[in-house]
Design a protein around this motif. Structure first.
Motif, PDB file in Angstrom:
ATOM      1  N   ASP A  53       3.997   1.569  17.747  1.00  0.00           N
ATOM      2  CA  ASP A  53       4.785   2.743  17.378  1.00  0.00           C
ATOM      3  C   ASP A  53       4.142   3.607  16.291  1.00  0.00           C
ATOM      4  OD1 ASP A  53       7.180   1.067  15.146  1.00  0.00           O
ATOM      5  OD2 ASP A  53       5.025   0.855  15.443  1.00  0.00           O
ATOM      6  N   THR A  54       2.920   3.272  15.890  1.00  0.00           N
ATOM      7  CA  THR A  54       2.236   4.060  14.867  1.00  0.00           C
ATOM      8  C   THR A  54       1.804   5.416  15.411  1.00  0.00           C
ATOM      9  OG1 THR A  54       1.403   2.120  13.677  1.00  0.00           O
ATOM     10  CG2 THR A  54       0.201   4.183  13.367  1.00  0.00           C
ATOM     11  N   LYS A  55       2.132   6.469  14.682  1.00  0.00           N
ATOM     12  CA  LYS A  55       1.707   7.817  15.043  1.00  0.00           C
ATOM     13  C   LYS A  55       0.517   8.177  14.166  1.00  0.00           C
ATOM     14  CE  LYS A  55       6.322   9.271  16.518  1.00  0.00           C
ATOM     15  NZ  LYS A  55       7.433  10.223  16.318  1.00  0.00           N
ATOM     16  N   VAL A  56      -0.616   8.355  14.792  1.00  0.00           N
ATOM     17  CA  VAL A  56      -1.875   8.540  14.070  1.00  0.00           C
ATOM     18  C   VAL A  56      -1.819   9.746  13.140  1.00  0.00           C
ATOM     19  CG1 VAL A  56      -4.347   8.979  14.324  1.00  0.00           C
ATOM     20  CG2 VAL A  56      -3.204   7.385  15.862  1.00  0.00           C
ATOM     21  N   GLY A  57      -1.241  10.844  13.603  1.00  0.00           N
ATOM     22  CA  GLY A  57      -1.157  12.041  12.772  1.00  0.00           C
ATOM     23  C   GLY A  57      -0.391  11.786  11.486  1.00  0.00           C
TER      24      GLY A  57
ATOM     25  N   THR B 127       0.822  -1.202   0.000  1.00  0.00           N
ATOM     26  CA  THR B 127       0.000   0.000   0.000  1.00  0.00           C
ATOM     27  C   THR B 127       0.859   1.256   0.000  1.00  0.00           C
ATOM     28  OG1 THR B 127      -1.667  -1.221   1.244  1.00  0.00           O
ATOM     29  CG2 THR B 127      -1.932   1.156   1.120  1.00  0.00           C
ATOM     30  N   LEU B 128       1.922   1.262   0.809  1.00  0.00           N
ATOM     31  CA  LEU B 128       2.827   2.419   0.823  1.00  0.00           C
ATOM     32  C   LEU B 128       3.460   2.623  -0.541  1.00  0.00           C
ATOM     33  CD1 LEU B 128       4.601   2.069   4.282  1.00  0.00           C
ATOM     34  CD2 LEU B 128       3.117   3.926   3.540  1.00  0.00           C
ATOM     35  N   ALA B 129       3.863   1.514  -1.179  1.00  0.00           N
ATOM     36  CA  ALA B 129       4.472   1.606  -2.507  1.00  0.00           C
ATOM     37  C   ALA B 129       3.470   2.162  -3.511  1.00  0.00           C
ATOM     38  CB  ALA B 129       4.965   0.235  -2.960  1.00  0.00           C
ATOM     39  N   GLY B 130       2.208   1.730  -3.407  1.00  0.00           N
ATOM     40  CA  GLY B 130       1.172   2.220  -4.312  1.00  0.00           C
ATOM     41  C   GLY B 130       0.897   3.695  -4.123  1.00  0.00           C
TER      42      GLY B 130
ATOM     43  N   ARG C 292      -1.762  11.758   7.532  1.00  0.00           N
ATOM     44  CA  ARG C 292      -1.152  12.560   6.465  1.00  0.00           C
ATOM     45  C   ARG C 292      -0.721  11.675   5.309  1.00  0.00           C
ATOM     46  NH1 ARG C 292       0.855  15.390  10.934  1.00  0.00           N
ATOM     47  NH2 ARG C 292       2.801  14.178  10.970  1.00  0.00           N
ATOM     48  N   GLU C 293      -0.189  10.505   5.614  1.00  0.00           N
ATOM     49  CA  GLU C 293       0.260   9.581   4.567  1.00  0.00           C
ATOM     50  C   GLU C 293      -0.918   9.086   3.720  1.00  0.00           C
ATOM     51  OE1 GLU C 293       3.359   8.798   3.825  1.00  0.00           O
ATOM     52  OE2 GLU C 293       2.803   7.400   2.238  1.00  0.00           O
TER      53      GLU C 293
ATOM     54  N   LEU D 188      -4.057  -0.555   4.873  1.00  0.00           N
ATOM     55  CA  LEU D 188      -2.867   0.004   5.519  1.00  0.00           C
ATOM     56  C   LEU D 188      -3.205   0.482   6.936  1.00  0.00           C
ATOM     57  CD1 LEU D 188       0.047   0.884   5.520  1.00  0.00           C
ATOM     58  CD2 LEU D 188      -0.638   3.027   4.437  1.00  0.00           C
ATOM     59  N   ALA D 189      -4.360   1.098   7.087  1.00  0.00           N
ATOM     60  CA  ALA D 189      -4.773   1.580   8.405  1.00  0.00           C
ATOM     61  C   ALA D 189      -4.917   0.429   9.388  1.00  0.00           C
ATOM     62  CB  ALA D 189      -6.093   2.344   8.289  1.00  0.00           C
ATOM     63  N   ILE D 190      -5.512  -0.681   8.937  1.00  0.00           N
ATOM     64  CA  ILE D 190      -5.680  -1.855   9.796  1.00  0.00           C
ATOM     65  C   ILE D 190      -4.322  -2.376  10.243  1.00  0.00           C
ATOM     66  CG2 ILE D 190      -6.433  -4.269   9.842  1.00  0.00           C
ATOM     67  CD1 ILE D 190      -8.660  -3.443   7.862  1.00  0.00           C
TER      68      ILE D 190
END
Length: 209
Positions: free
Chosen positions: A166-170, A130-133, A174-175, A157-159
């Protein structure tokens, strides 16, 4: 104490729990310790399962006929068994592909450890793809749709991300190009689907049939 959980998908009487009941009773579960559910495995609101899990105590063992009777998906299943293990509660699967799972034994724990590793591997793959896409779309001047709109790819990706400490919601918002409100409407802080997320997944599944 042995506790049994049974489930069929339809509540109209067209499906029966007789086979599951017979197997659980034969395995030593007392009739008074059986929980029977008539609901889809995809649903979050399974009151009998919640009552069953709430009633379990340290030293108890939960028995299910097949692995798919318990979990919505691999991630949900791994999280459920992790919670059981943390509480000192065992899980035994009587038949099907998960019949070798018995977390009260060393070999059973090893088998479930493989399931957990596969779930983690699946989450990492989804995250990477998903990040690559998204990066590819940005490089081509596309933002992946209207701002603040959740898509199936973003939801996957959110799931995967929300379940990590360590995930930062903000930064995640934005991503993905969505607001916190949109994120939390689809996914809980622990990474489980909420009603809007379930609807989006189901709509996407029906579109690609």
């Amino acid at each position: 104490m042995l506790v049994g959980y049974m489930r069929v998908s339809k509540a109209d009487g067209s499906q029966s729990t007789d086979l599951q009941r017979d197997s659980l009773l034969a395995a030593g579960v007392l009739p008074a310790q059986l929980y029977e559910e008539h609901a889809s495995g995809k649903k979050d609101d399974r009151p009998e399962l919640l009552a069953c899990l709430k009633g379990l105590r340290t030293g108890d063992t939960l028995l299910v006929w097949k692995l798919d009777r318990l979990g919505r998906d691999l991630r949900h299943l791994v999280n459920t068994v992790h919670d059981l293990t943390e509480a000192g509660i065992g899980l035994r699967v009587l038949t099907g592909q998960g019949a070798s799972i018995d977390t009260t034994t060393s070999s059973g724990k090893l088998v479930f450890g493989i399931f957990a590793a596969l779930a983690e591997f699946e989450r990492e793959l989804i995250s990477e793809r998903t990040l690559a896409g998204l990066a590819s779309a940005r490089a081509r001047g596309r933002n992946g749709g209207r701002p603040y709109k959740m898509t199936p790819a973003k939801l996957r990706l959110a799931i995967a991300s929300m379940g990590k400490k360590d995930t930062k919601v903000g930064e995640l918002c934005r991503e993905l190009g969505i607001t916190r409100q949109t994120l939390y409407r689809h996914v809980s802080p622990t990474g489980t689907l909420r009603p809007d997320g379930e609807k989006l997944i189901e709509k996407n599944r029906n579109t690609h049939r």
